[in-house]
Design an enzyme around this catalytic site. Structure first.
Site, PDB file in Angstrom:
ATOM      1  N   GLU A 170      47.017   1.494  32.960  1.00  0.00           N
ATOM      2  CA  GLU A 170      48.443   1.440  32.805  1.00  0.00           C
ATOM      3  C   GLU A 170      48.795   2.679  31.913  1.00  0.00           C
ATOM      4  O   GLU A 170      49.848   3.277  32.500  1.00  0.00           O
ATOM      5  CB  GLU A 170      48.802   0.134  32.230  1.00  0.00           C
ATOM      6  CG  GLU A 170      48.518  -0.993  33.024  1.00  0.00           C
ATOM      7  CD  GLU A 170      48.827  -1.078  34.524  1.00  0.00           C
ATOM      8  OE1 GLU A 170      49.859  -0.361  34.752  1.00  0.00           O
ATOM      9  OE2 GLU A 170      48.267  -1.820  35.159  1.00  0.00           O
ATOM     10  N   HIS A 265      46.529   0.675  45.980  1.00  0.00           N
ATOM     11  CA  HIS A 265      45.520  -0.105  45.275  1.00  0.00           C
ATOM     12  C   HIS A 265      44.275  -0.346  46.492  1.00  0.00           C
ATOM     13  O   HIS A 265      43.127  -0.597  45.758  1.00  0.00           O
ATOM     14  CB  HIS A 265      45.947  -1.402  44.869  1.00  0.00           C
ATOM     15  CG  HIS A 265      46.773  -1.469  43.725  1.00  0.00           C
ATOM     16  ND1 HIS A 265      48.130  -1.450  44.138  1.00  0.00           N
ATOM     17  CD2 HIS A 265      47.077  -1.131  42.483  1.00  0.00           C
ATOM     18  CE1 HIS A 265      48.983  -1.317  43.090  1.00  0.00           C
ATOM     19  NE2 HIS A 265      48.364  -1.305  42.032  1.00  0.00           N
TER      20      HIS A 265
HETATM   21 ZN   LIG Z   1      48.164   1.059  38.839  1.00  0.00          ZN
END
Ligand SMILES: [Zn+2]
Lengths: 343, 97
Positions: A170, A265
Site C-alpha cells: 500500500e 491485480h
Molecule cells: Zn495495490
C-alpha cells in the site's frame, strides 16, 4: 444516505435536489451532495497539483526531516476517513494499531536505508494509516493520501495489517503516485500493481533478513482466514508460481495471456514473475541489485502514466547495463527473466 | 420496479477473479426514494463514470458492477465504492468459489 457523488454530474445532482417526488430532507441531501461534490472536485485538483509540485521538489536537493512522522487513526469500524487519531500508536495495547505503526515505520526505514528515499514523496511526507476500517471489511487500500486497513471478515481474510508485505504494497502505491504516476488500468495498471507487490515482498524479505532462496515469495500469506485455509489457499498471490492452485487470486504470468481491461491485480503476475525469475538467477538478497534496478526504473525518470510493460522491461535491461557495467551475468539474467514472460 | 444485481470487484485481492466473489441483489422497490434516486443517478452518469476512477489516486479500492433491466435490455454501470448507496453495498456477500 451515504453518497460522495464525485462522478455523478453536478447537473444530475441538482435535478434530484429539485425533484418534487423526493421528500424535503432527501432533496436537501442531494443539494448538499452537489455542494460537497464541487468542493471535492477542487480538492482533487489541488491534490493532483500537490503531487506534481512535491515530485518536482523531490528531484532537487532538499534538507528535510530525517525520518517521516508516522501516524495511525482508528476508524472504529466506520467507513469515514481518516478516523480518530491515536496518541502514541507505537505503544498501543491494540495490536492492529501497534502493527500498523511498527511496520509502516519499518517500510520507511527500508526505503531510507536500501534506496536512500525519504518517505513516499522523498521529502519526508508524514505516513498516515487508518485501521479498523468498516465492518468485516475484506480489503486494504491507498486513497491517494493514506493507507487504510480492514479487519477482514474472520472467514476469508483476517486483519489486513498482519501481512507486512501488504503494508509495503500500500505504501508503495504512494511512491508510484509520486514518481512514475502509473495509471490503474491496462498495462500501466498491471505494472502499478506489480511494483507494489515487488517492493512489498522485498520489504518482507528485508525485514526477515532473507535471501531469495529463503523467501517464500507469497503475497498476503498472513491475512488468510480459516475459511480460505480450510480450502487450501495459502496466499493471495505467489510471485514464484503466480498461477498455482494455492493462490486465492491466481494470475497469468506470460504476456500472451494479457488482455486489455484485465484487473491490474491479475495482469501484475507477468512483471511479478519476471522479477522473481531475475532475482532468483542473480541470487543473494533481492534488494541488493535487482531491487536497485527496479527502484531506478520507478524513480529515475519522468512520469509515464500509460507505460507499457515492454517499455518497463527494456528500461530495466538498459539500467542493468548502466548500473552494473561489468556484471554480464546480471544483465543476462534481466534479459532472460523478461523473455521468460514474453517481453 | 425490478431487481438490481450488484457485484463487488477489485480490491487488493482482486474480487471478481476465479475464486474470490462478492455478489448480491436487491429489489428497487425495497430501496428508499433517496437510494432509488441515487441508483438512477449512477445510471444517468454512465457515460461520464468511466473517466474519473482511472485518474483518481485510489489504489486497491473496491468497485461495484451494478446491473438492472430496462425496456431496451440489461444496463450495467461500474462505479467506485464511495458512489454506491449503503443499502446496495450491504446486499453483497463475499465468498470463495
Ligand atoms: Zn495495490
Amino acid at each position: 444516505m451515504r453518497c460522495h457523488c464525485s462522478i455523478i454530474p453536478n447537473d444530475v445532482l441538482k435535478r434530484f435536489a429539485e425533484d418534487e417526488k423526493l421528500s424535503a430532507p432527501e432533496r436537501k441531501n442531494f443539494a448538499d451532495t452537489a455542494l460537497v461534490d464541487t468542493e471535492m472536485r477542487k480538492l482533487r485538483l489541488q491534490a493532483g497539483k500537490l503531487t506534481n509540485v512535491t515530485a518536482a521538489l523531490s528531484r532537487a536537493p532538499v534538507a528535510t526531516v530525517a525520518t517521516p512522522a508516522i501516524t495511525v487513526a482508528d476508524c472504529n469500524h466506520s467507513q469515514t476517513l481518516p478516523g480518530a487519531p491515536v496518541a502514541n500508536p507505537g505503544s498501543s495495547a491494540d495490536l492492529t494499531i501497534k502493527r500498523a505503526y511498527d511496520e509502516t515505520k519499518a517500510v520507511a526505514e527500508f526505503y531510507k536505508t536500501v534506496f536512500g528515499r525519504n518517505s513516499i514523496d522523498n521529502a519526508g511526507m508524514t505516513l498516515g494509516s487508518s485501521v479498523h476500517y468498516g465492518v468485516n471489511y475484506n480489503n486494504a487500500f491507498w486513497n491517494g493520501m493514506r493507507m487504510t486497513y480492514g479487519d477482514g471478515d474472520a472467514n476469508i481474510f483476517i486483519d489486513f495489517t498482519k501481512s507486512n508485505d501488504v503494508i509495503g504494497h500500500e505504501l508503495t502505491h504512494g511512491v508510484t503516485q509520486h514518481t512514475l504516476q502509473l495509471a490503474y488500468s491496462n498495462q500501466a495498471g498491471g505494472l502499478n500493481e506489480s511494483i507494489s507487490d515487488v517492493f512489498g515482498t522485498m520489504f518482507r524479505q528485508w525485514r526477515a533478513g532473507q535471501t531469495v532462496n529463503q523467501a517464500d515469495w507469497l503475497i498476503g500469506s498472513e491475512i488468510m482466514g480459516p475459511g480460505a485455509i480450510a480450502r487450501h489457499f495459502t496466499c493471495l498471490r505467489d510471485m514464484a508460481s503466480p498461477g498455482a492452485a494455492h493462490c486465492l487470486a491466481p494470475q497469468p504470468f506470460h504476456f500472451s495471456n494479457y488482455h486489455a481491461g484485465m484487473d491490474p491485480h491479475y495482469s501484475s503476475g507477468i512483471a511479478n514473475f519476471a522479477f522473481y525469475k531475475i532475482a532468483m538467477a542473480v541470487g543473494g538478497q533481492s534488494w541488493e541489485k535487482v531491487g536497485q534496478i527496479w527502484y531506478k526504473a520507478m524513480t529515475g525518470f519522468k512520469p509515464s502514466v500509460n507505460m507499457r510493460m515492454k517499455t518497463f522491461a527494456d528500461r530495466t535491461r538498459k539500467l542493468a547495463v548502466s548500473m552494473y557495467p561489468g556484471n554480464v551475468a546480471l544483465q543476462r539474467a534481466v534479459n532472460a527473466g523478461w523473455i521468460a514472460v514474453g517481453l | 420496479m425490478g431487481i438490481v444485481k450488484i457485484e463487488r470487484i477489485g480490491g487488493l485481492g482482486g474480487f471478481g477473479g476465479p475464486h474470490l466473489k462478492s455478489r448480491g441483489e436487491c429489489s428497487l422497490a425495497d430501496l428508499s426514494a433517496a437510494d432509488q434516486a441515487a441508483v438512477d443517478a449512477l445510471f444517468a452518469s454512465q457515460g461520464k463514470a468511466r473517466a474519473v476512477p482511472g485518474n483518481a489516486p485510489m489504489r486497491d479500492g473496491f468497485s461495484y458492477r451494478i446491473s438492472r433491466q430496462t425496456p431496451t435490455g440489461t444496463k450495467t454501470v461500474e462505479v467506485p465504492e464511495s458512489m454506491v448507496p449503503a443499502a446496495l453495498v450491504s446486499s453483497v456477500k463475499d465468498s470463495i468459489e
